[in-house]
Design a protein around this motif. Structure first.
Motif, PDB file in Angstrom:
ATOM      1  N   ALA A 152      34.265  79.822  36.984  1.00 27.27           N
ATOM      2  CA  ALA A 152      33.126  79.038  36.495  1.00 27.27           C
ATOM      3  C   ALA A 152      32.878  77.834  37.404  1.00 27.27           C
ATOM      4  CB  ALA A 152      33.374  78.587  35.066  1.00 27.27           C
ATOM      5  N   GLU A 153      33.955  77.208  37.861  1.00 27.57           N
ATOM      6  CA  GLU A 153      33.843  76.051  38.757  1.00 27.57           C
ATOM      7  C   GLU A 153      33.204  76.459  40.084  1.00 27.57           C
ATOM      8  OE1 GLU A 153      33.944  72.191  39.801  1.00 27.57           O
ATOM      9  OE2 GLU A 153      34.571  72.969  37.846  1.00 27.57           O
ATOM     10  N   LYS A 156      29.362  76.984  39.636  1.00 24.66           N
ATOM     11  CA  LYS A 156      28.581  75.950  38.948  1.00 24.66           C
ATOM     12  C   LYS A 156      27.247  75.644  39.632  1.00 24.66           C
ATOM     13  CE  LYS A 156      30.703  71.930  41.026  1.00 24.66           C
ATOM     14  NZ  LYS A 156      31.579  70.805  40.833  1.00 24.66           N
ATOM     15  N   ASP A 157      27.127  75.876  40.949  1.00 24.94           N
ATOM     16  CA  ASP A 157      25.865  75.621  41.647  1.00 24.94           C
ATOM     17  C   ASP A 157      24.846  76.733  41.401  1.00 24.94           C
ATOM     18  OD1 ASP A 157      26.980  73.334  42.692  1.00 24.94           O
ATOM     19  OD2 ASP A 157      27.696  74.355  44.506  1.00 24.94           O
ATOM     20  N   LYS A 179      20.709  80.121  37.015  1.00 25.33           N
ATOM     21  CA  LYS A 179      20.175  78.790  36.706  1.00 25.33           C
ATOM     22  C   LYS A 179      18.653  78.879  36.669  1.00 25.33           C
ATOM     23  CE  LYS A 179      23.189  75.050  37.669  1.00 25.33           C
ATOM     24  NZ  LYS A 179      23.610  73.996  38.542  1.00 25.33           N
TER      25      LYS A 179
END
Length: 180
Positions: A152-153, A156-157, A179
């Motif tokens: 997930a880290e 994140k972008d 996103k």
């Protein structure tokens, strides 16, 4: 023999035209859109035939039913075009699934993360599944959660976490989406 999922059958909406209309009186709308008033079905049919057009029921639930004088074939063609346009504009979002295990190596995780990014770029949601076999289940809350958080880290972008890691039976599942 396995069959694929079949596409839903497109059903055409059936309307009553010409001789199918059995109402004693109807409210008639002329071909230019003007109200003719309440007339008998036979009279309305004769008006449509004299104009070389069809008599079509627009609203059967009204009191009296509303009929319109129009070219039925042209009307059906335009309806078909409208449904095709609506179908073009709708988008379907697929859910792709990436599976791995708690003992998956770093290089393999990086490769799977690259595939997840590719799926997200195409606008798909991704279901991340970590499967625990046998006694590996004792590591679900430690190694499993750490691995999911690490992925997930790294995403994140590119991604939004739709569902945090959650145990479902012997699997740890997390959903990510593109996103906006």
């Amino acid at each position: 023999m396995r069959r694929g999922r079949q596409a839903p059958v497109q059903r055409e909406v059936r309307v009553q035209i010409n001789d199918q209309i059995r109402f004693p009186k109807v409210r008639l709308i002329d071909q230019d859109g003007s109200q003719r008033g309440i007339v008998t079905s036979d009279e309305a049919r004769n008006i449509a035939y004299d104009a070389g057009l069809d008599l079509v029921v627009v609203s059967a639930n009204a009191d009296p039913p509303v009929c319109r004088v129009m070219n039925y074939d042209k009307f059906r063609y335009e309806q078909k075009k409208k449904t095709q346009e609506a179908k073009k504009k709708q988008t379907t979002v697929e859910t792709k699934e990436i599976k791995f295990r708690p003992k998956t190596e770093e290089h393999d995780l990086n490769f799977k993360t690259k595939n997840i990014r590719k799926f997200l770029k195409n606008g798909n949601k991704v279901k991340l599944t970590m499967r625990f076999r046998g006694r590996e289940i004792v590591y679900s809350q430690t190694i499993g959660i750490e691995a999911m958080n690490k992925i997930a880290e790294s995403l994140k972008d590119d991604a939004v976490i739709l569902q945090m890691p959650k145990m479902e039976g012997r699997q740890l599942v997390m959903f990510v989406g593109p996103k906006p």
